[in-house]
Structures are given as structure tokens and as C-alpha cells.
Design an enzyme around this catalytic site. Structure first.
Site, PDB file in Angstrom:
ATOM      1  N   CYS A 267      -2.314  -2.782   7.563  1.00 33.59           N
ATOM      2  CA  CYS A 267      -1.925  -3.622   6.308  1.00 33.59           C
ATOM      3  C   CYS A 267      -0.754  -4.489   6.409  1.00 33.59           C
ATOM      4  O   CYS A 267      -0.602  -5.715   5.961  1.00 33.59           O
ATOM      5  CB  CYS A 267      -2.371  -2.628   5.074  1.00 33.59           C
ATOM      6  SG  CYS A 267      -3.814  -2.190   4.778  1.00 33.59           S
TER       7      CYS A 267
ATOM      8  N   LYS B 205      -7.108  -4.933  -3.177  1.00 36.91           N
ATOM      9  CA  LYS B 205      -7.856  -5.468  -2.037  1.00 36.91           C
ATOM     10  C   LYS B 205      -8.846  -4.612  -1.442  1.00 36.91           C
ATOM     11  O   LYS B 205      -8.444  -3.243  -1.480  1.00 36.91           O
ATOM     12  CB  LYS B 205      -6.956  -6.090  -0.954  1.00 36.91           C
ATOM     13  CG  LYS B 205      -6.012  -4.858  -0.323  1.00 36.91           C
ATOM     14  CD  LYS B 205      -4.995  -5.337   0.681  1.00 36.91           C
ATOM     15  CE  LYS B 205      -4.044  -4.311   1.201  1.00 36.91           C
ATOM     16  NZ  LYS B 205      -5.031  -3.258   1.711  1.00 36.91           N
TER      17      LYS B 205
ATOM     18  N   ASP C  69       0.783  -1.382  -0.033  1.00 35.45           N
ATOM     19  CA  ASP C  69       0.138   0.030   0.167  1.00 35.45           C
ATOM     20  C   ASP C  69       0.780   1.305  -0.021  1.00 35.45           C
ATOM     21  O   ASP C  69       0.621   2.282   0.753  1.00 35.45           O
ATOM     22  CB  ASP C  69      -1.094  -0.038   1.234  1.00 35.45           C
ATOM     23  CG  ASP C  69      -2.091  -1.243   1.140  1.00 35.45           C
ATOM     24  OD1 ASP C  69      -1.730  -1.854   0.065  1.00 35.45           O
ATOM     25  OD2 ASP C  69      -2.882  -1.107   1.934  1.00 35.45           O
TER      26      ASP C  69
HETATM   27  C1  VGL Z   1      -4.755   0.817   5.510  1.00 36.64           C
HETATM   28  C2  VGL Z   1      -6.345   1.672   6.842  1.00 36.64           C
HETATM   29  C3  VGL Z   1      -7.427   1.674   5.934  1.00 36.64           C
HETATM   30  C4  VGL Z   1      -3.178   0.319   5.320  1.00 36.64           C
HETATM   31  C5  VGL Z   1      -5.791   0.601   4.717  1.00 36.64           C
HETATM   32  O1  VGL Z   1      -2.857   0.522   4.412  1.00 36.64           O
HETATM   33  O2  VGL Z   1      -2.727   0.228   6.284  1.00 36.64           O
HETATM   34  N1  VGL Z   1      -5.038   1.579   6.674  1.00 36.64           N
HETATM   35  N2  VGL Z   1      -6.775   0.952   4.654  1.00 36.64           N
END
Ligand code: VGL
Ligand code: ZN
Length: 211
Positions: free
Chosen positions: A158, A113, A15
Site C-alpha cells: 500500500c 479503500k 494503513d
Molecule cells: C496491504 C496487503 C493487503 C497493505 C493491504 O496495507 O499494504 N497489503 N491489503
């Protein structure tokens, strides 16, 4: 002693998207510091997978979908408790794009995802209902991957969930601590490290690999 990276090791870059970087809607403090480290680490790996948080505009994890609720509050959903977030990583938006400063041309899979409106997915392996699989374990097994090294954002969401689920799926898992940054909402970072340790996830620094 420098850790030797082998062809059965795979780097998971979690991410690294504009919404989690400075100026993004869910910016992780100092998040951009991981990018040069990840680029240097990636040069050691034959195999790299990137994950990409990828939500519809009305995703259930957005506080905007829960009247009266604010970001970082928690609600109960059919699959359990869910932290609510600012709108982030809406599919096809700039904030959802992987950072153009990533320099990993050999990355072989970009796994999206969180695209189901009603189920969040921090983990690259399974969604928050703990039932719906993404197929990543099957992909890694078909590619004969033994150990996952995990980097990216955010350590306590994540990265942590991907690491724990990777271990549960039978892979050896190592998180490269200084190539991650955390959100740290109400103690979530300490909890994530404790949960990862309990799951057998190893924790190293980038100098252990880069020398
Ligand atoms: C994430 C919160 C919401 C992350 C993704 O990538 O850690 N955190 N969506
Ligand atoms: Zn998300």
C-alpha cells in the site's frame, strides 16, 4: 541538512491498522515500530491524510474466497494478477481500526479503500483495476498540496502503490523509509523500491526531517 516541511506538504499515513500490527491477521514484521516515528513526524505537518484498508468479509483478495488456494498464492482476476491474503481489515472489525496509539489529532481525512468486493486497492489513489479512482488526487489538488510524504504499512504494497500513483497524478512524492515496514513476499520489497525509483519517488530517512 534537515528537510523543511512546508504548508503545501502533506503526510500520508498508510494503513496503520491492527491487522497489520503484531497480533493482527496480516501482521507486518516490526510494524509497531513505525508508530512513534509517525507521531513525531506528524508534528511537523499541517496537513495529514490517513488511509484505511477496508474490506467486506467476502473480499476477492481473501484466500478464503478461493477454494484450494492459500494466503500468499497468486490468482488471475479480470484486472490482472492478485496476491491472496489472509482475511484482514474487515470493515467494522477491530483489525480494521486505525491504531489508537497514533497521535495525529490534526489528520483531516481518513480515506477508506478496498471496499468494492471484486476489486482490491493497495493504492490510495486508484483501485487495482487501474480505472476506479478514489478521489484523493482531486482532494489534494483542491487543497493545493504539492508534495506528499508517505509513511506506514506495508512498504511493498500500500505504501509503494500509493507513492507511485501519487507521482503519476502529478505530485512530488517522498517515502520516509524507516517509518515504513514491509511484508516482503517473494521479492516484493526490492521490486517496490525499484518501481518507486523509476517513478521518480524520493526516499529519505526520518532523521532527514526530524533533525
Ligand atoms: C496491504 C496487503 C493487503 C497493505 C493491504 O496495507 O499494504 N497489503 N491489503
Ligand atoms: Zn487489504
Amino acid at each position: 541538512m534537515t528537510l523543511q516541511i512546508s504548508p503545501s506538504d502533506l503526510l500520508v499515513v498508510v494503513d496503520v491498522q491492527y491487522d497489520f500490527l503484531p497480533g493482527g491477521s496480516l501482521a507486518v514484521a516490526d510494524g509497531d515500530a513505525v508508530v512513534p516515528l509517525i507521531n513525531a513526524l506528524a508534528k511537523k505537518f499541517t496537513h495529514v491524510v490517513c488511509t484505511q484498508d477496508w474490506h467486506p468479509a467476502d473480499h476477492i483478495s481473501f484466500a478464503s474466497q478461493h477454494p484450494g488456494k492459500a494466503p500468499f498464492e497468486t490468482v488471475q482476476l479480470p484486472y490482472g494478477s492478485q496476491v491472496l491474503w489472509p482475511d484482514h481489515c474487515v470493515w467494522n472489525s477491530h483489525g480494521a481500526a486505525l491504531s489508537a496509539d497514533l497521535d495525529i489529532p490534526q489528520a483531516q481525512l481518513i480515506l477508506r479503500k478496498g471496499y468494492n468486493r471484486a476489486i482490491d486497492s493497495y493504492s490510495g489513489f486508484q483501485e487495482a483495476d487501474r480505472e476506479t479512482l478514489t478521489g484523493l488526487a482531486g482532494y489534494l489538488n483542491e487543497r493545493d498540496i504539492g508534495r506528499l510524504y508517505i509513511v506506514g504499512l506495508a512498504t511493498d504494497f500500500c505504501v509503494g502503490w500509493t507513492a507511485i500513483d501519487g507521482a503519476a497524478a502529478g505530485f512530488d512524492v517522498t517515502v520516509i523509509e524507516d517509518a515504513t515496514r514491509a511484508i516482503d513476499n517473494e521479492g516484493s520489497l526490492a521490486r517496490a523500491w525499484a518501481d518507486m525509483a523509476e517513478a521518480g519517488v524520493e526516499r529519505v530517512m526520518s532523521r532527514d526531517i526530524l533533525g
